[in-house]
Motif scaffolding. Sequence first.
Motif, PDB file in Angstrom:
ATOM      1  N   UNK A   1       0.692  -1.240  -0.006  1.00  0.00           N
ATOM      2  CA  UNK A   1       0.147  -0.178   0.099  1.00  0.00           C
ATOM      3  C   UNK A   1       0.860   1.204   0.045  1.00  0.00           C
ATOM      4  N   UNK A   2       2.262   0.885   0.243  1.00  0.00           N
ATOM      5  CA  UNK A   2       3.061   2.250   0.229  1.00  0.00           C
ATOM      6  C   UNK A   2       3.393   2.728  -1.253  1.00  0.00           C
ATOM      7  N   UNK A   3       3.089   1.840  -2.147  1.00  0.00           N
ATOM      8  CA  UNK A   3       3.510   2.105  -3.464  1.00  0.00           C
ATOM      9  C   UNK A   3       2.323   2.876  -4.268  1.00  0.00           C
ATOM     10  N   UNK A   4       2.714   3.791  -5.227  1.00  0.00           N
ATOM     11  CA  UNK A   4       1.663   4.660  -5.985  1.00  0.00           C
ATOM     12  C   UNK A   4       0.604   3.877  -6.487  1.00  0.00           C
ATOM     13  N   UNK A   5      -0.552   4.350  -6.534  1.00  0.00           N
ATOM     14  CA  UNK A   5      -1.756   3.829  -6.988  1.00  0.00           C
ATOM     15  C   UNK A   5      -1.745   2.897  -8.370  1.00  0.00           C
TER      16      UNK A   5
ATOM     17  N   UNK B   1      11.420 -14.948 -26.392  1.00  0.00           N
ATOM     18  CA  UNK B   1      10.127 -14.499 -25.807  1.00  0.00           C
ATOM     19  C   UNK B   1      10.042 -14.550 -24.287  1.00  0.00           C
ATOM     20  N   UNK B   2      10.656 -15.594 -23.710  1.00  0.00           N
ATOM     21  CA  UNK B   2      10.664 -15.544 -22.235  1.00  0.00           C
ATOM     22  C   UNK B   2      11.463 -14.363 -21.663  1.00  0.00           C
ATOM     23  N   UNK B   3      12.434 -14.195 -22.254  1.00  0.00           N
ATOM     24  CA  UNK B   3      13.365 -12.914 -21.585  1.00  0.00           C
ATOM     25  C   UNK B   3      12.663 -11.587 -21.948  1.00  0.00           C
ATOM     26  N   UNK B   4      11.958 -11.350 -22.944  1.00  0.00           N
ATOM     27  CA  UNK B   4      11.441 -10.099 -23.050  1.00  0.00           C
ATOM     28  C   UNK B   4      10.105  -9.910 -22.552  1.00  0.00           C
ATOM     29  N   UNK B   5       9.111 -10.997 -22.312  1.00  0.00           N
ATOM     30  CA  UNK B   5       8.096 -10.828 -21.418  1.00  0.00           C
ATOM     31  C   UNK B   5       8.439 -10.707 -20.000  1.00  0.00           C
ATOM     32  N   UNK B   6       9.388 -11.444 -19.303  1.00  0.00           N
ATOM     33  CA  UNK B   6       9.673 -11.132 -18.084  1.00  0.00           C
ATOM     34  C   UNK B   6      10.490  -9.784 -17.764  1.00  0.00           C
ATOM     35  N   UNK B   7      11.375  -9.464 -18.763  1.00  0.00           N
ATOM     36  CA  UNK B   7      11.897  -8.072 -18.530  1.00  0.00           C
ATOM     37  C   UNK B   7      10.993  -6.758 -18.736  1.00  0.00           C
ATOM     38  N   UNK B   8       9.992  -6.824 -19.717  1.00  0.00           N
ATOM     39  CA  UNK B   8       8.781  -5.885 -19.897  1.00  0.00           C
ATOM     40  C   UNK B   8       8.115  -5.888 -18.613  1.00  0.00           C
ATOM     41  N   UNK B   9       7.659  -6.737 -18.131  1.00  0.00           N
ATOM     42  CA  UNK B   9       6.855  -6.432 -17.054  1.00  0.00           C
ATOM     43  C   UNK B   9       7.483  -6.063 -15.818  1.00  0.00           C
ATOM     44  N   UNK B  10       8.827  -6.509 -15.457  1.00  0.00           N
ATOM     45  CA  UNK B  10       9.714  -5.859 -14.530  1.00  0.00           C
ATOM     46  C   UNK B  10       9.985  -4.598 -14.647  1.00  0.00           C
ATOM     47  N   UNK B  11      10.304  -4.086 -15.828  1.00  0.00           N
ATOM     48  CA  UNK B  11      10.606  -2.799 -16.310  1.00  0.00           C
ATOM     49  C   UNK B  11       9.210  -1.773 -16.025  1.00  0.00           C
ATOM     50  N   UNK B  12       8.267  -2.362 -16.360  1.00  0.00           N
ATOM     51  CA  UNK B  12       6.992  -1.671 -16.186  1.00  0.00           C
ATOM     52  C   UNK B  12       6.800  -1.378 -14.456  1.00  0.00           C
ATOM     53  N   UNK B  13       6.915  -2.346 -13.933  1.00  0.00           N
ATOM     54  CA  UNK B  13       6.464  -2.379 -12.406  1.00  0.00           C
ATOM     55  C   UNK B  13       7.533  -1.492 -11.761  1.00  0.00           C
ATOM     56  N   UNK B  14       8.834  -1.527 -12.039  1.00  0.00           N
ATOM     57  CA  UNK B  14       9.854  -0.453 -11.538  1.00  0.00           C
ATOM     58  C   UNK B  14       9.499   0.754 -11.826  1.00  0.00           C
ATOM     59  N   UNK B  15       9.208   1.163 -13.092  1.00  0.00           N
ATOM     60  CA  UNK B  15       8.647   2.372 -13.659  1.00  0.00           C
ATOM     61  C   UNK B  15       7.503   2.973 -12.525  1.00  0.00           C
ATOM     62  N   UNK B  16       6.441   2.278 -12.510  1.00  0.00           N
ATOM     63  CA  UNK B  16       5.540   2.502 -11.809  1.00  0.00           C
ATOM     64  C   UNK B  16       5.539   2.784 -10.401  1.00  0.00           C
ATOM     65  N   UNK B  17       6.366   2.070  -9.791  1.00  0.00           N
ATOM     66  CA  UNK B  17       6.762   2.163  -8.402  1.00  0.00           C
ATOM     67  C   UNK B  17       7.739   3.273  -8.016  1.00  0.00           C
ATOM     68  N   UNK B  18       8.860   3.241  -8.859  1.00  0.00           N
ATOM     69  CA  UNK B  18       9.837   4.632  -8.606  1.00  0.00           C
ATOM     70  C   UNK B  18       9.511   5.605  -9.371  1.00  0.00           C
ATOM     71  N   UNK B  19       8.631   5.937 -10.521  1.00  0.00           N
ATOM     72  CA  UNK B  19       8.449   6.712 -11.113  1.00  0.00           C
ATOM     73  C   UNK B  19       9.335   7.492 -11.829  1.00  0.00           C
ATOM     74  N   UNK B  20      10.555   7.938 -11.270  1.00  0.00           N
ATOM     75  CA  UNK B  20      11.678   8.554 -11.801  1.00  0.00           C
ATOM     76  C   UNK B  20      12.888   7.694 -12.020  1.00  0.00           C
ATOM     77  N   UNK B  21      13.252   6.912 -12.949  1.00  0.00           N
ATOM     78  CA  UNK B  21      14.193   6.288 -13.164  1.00  0.00           C
ATOM     79  C   UNK B  21      14.990   6.095 -14.352  1.00  0.00           C
ATOM     80  N   UNK B  22      16.192   5.656 -14.285  1.00  0.00           N
ATOM     81  CA  UNK B  22      16.739   5.647 -15.476  1.00  0.00           C
ATOM     82  C   UNK B  22      16.646   4.349 -16.349  1.00  0.00           C
ATOM     83  N   UNK B  23      17.122   4.283 -17.395  1.00  0.00           N
ATOM     84  CA  UNK B  23      17.145   2.989 -18.261  1.00  0.00           C
ATOM     85  C   UNK B  23      17.743   1.966 -17.500  1.00  0.00           C
ATOM     86  N   UNK B  24      18.958   2.300 -16.822  1.00  0.00           N
ATOM     87  CA  UNK B  24      19.877   1.150 -16.292  1.00  0.00           C
ATOM     88  C   UNK B  24      18.824   0.624 -15.331  1.00  0.00           C
ATOM     89  N   UNK B  25      18.018   1.255 -14.348  1.00  0.00           N
ATOM     90  CA  UNK B  25      17.452   1.139 -13.370  1.00  0.00           C
ATOM     91  C   UNK B  25      16.172  -0.054 -13.844  1.00  0.00           C
TER      92      UNK B  25
END
Length: 420
Positions: free
Chosen positions: A18-22, A175-199
Amino acid sequence: MPLLSDLRRRGWTSWAIWSSPRPAIVFLLVIDLVAFAAAAWSVVVPMSPGDLVECLGLVGLGMAAAEMTRQVERRRRRFSDTPHVNFSSVWTLAGALLLPPALAALVAVVLYLHLWLRSWRGVSGIYAYKVVFSNCNVVLSCLVASWTARYLDLFPPRADRGAVAAFGLMFVIAVYFTVNSALVATAIALIKQRVSAKTLLGPLNENILELATLCMGTLAALLLARLPWLVVIVFVPLYALHRSVLIRQFEQAATIDSKTGLLNAASWNAIAEAELDRAREHETDVGLLILDIDHFRQVNNLHGHFVGDQALRRIGDALRSEVRSNDLCGRVGGEEFVILLPGTSADTILDVANRIRQRVYDTRIQADETADVFQITVSIGAASFPAAGRTLQELMTAVDNALFAAKDAGRNQVRVVEVR
């Protein structure tokens, strides 16, 4: 959102999610539900008793590998600050290739539950909701990879397909790598909001490591399909890979400043001494810059140390963006940074220093969306080896004097040691 309000009324407000952005909360829950629904729908694919035996075998192999490397994995997890590669994909991808989709998903669930109970539970910063999301991410990756492999008819492997099968397996890995990486990257972007491509994507070596584990998973699947008992040979390189990665993480922790990602003082000094020795041997120029953040104490006092740390990170990013890959950037004090510029002549040092000063000047810091934006500046001293000094200590002393001159001139200035 009625669902979130209802959960809070039931006393579940202490959950870390619940501490994450909506938007992040919504995304995480949607992925969890999609993974569950997709796994349930996959039950329609027929399963045989042999598939169940093979599923149990893969779970046993995965748990045995996890137990063999449990302490190593626990230590690695404590050091991980980027998308973490836990090596379970060796067995989850093997399951995706060999088993019906629903059983491949079951392998992923059981192995992640085992990792949570035996390796991750109690590690600071490892929350249950993150593990659940990671597991659901892997379940979706397995399902997509499994459906792809079944569509391409890759298993059981046939000798007459040769190169076609090889390219097909490479495609499944992608396919496995792309699906996994895309979902992780989206989650990090939504949680941290301001992040670099490396993050978002993780460093290159972590991505290569993940691809290596997927390749090992493919080899494990091929061995299980043709020569099952030979799969034990996967364990030795898997264990060695675990330990080598842990050693690299230890080395990084010992040499890198945690707040900026730059070299720490001890590491910078050791490497700088070696660079100067090389410069003396080959009679080449070396530039040295020392930067000091102007009025940094005021930043901490007015905005808090969290914002001060953010300013340090932003300056670290600015330095990396303005120097070459072989230049040495380090943080040697609370607000003091050093840059060694091998092969840089005295004529170009001023240009480099002014470019860095301007980049920092253009940086804006904001604690959160409601806080005021403020600016930071740096004063820079610069000098060249061997003109300003023959040893690192002599060079540092000369540059320190130039830095004091930049401060006395009004700050946000660059001063170069004058050599007569």
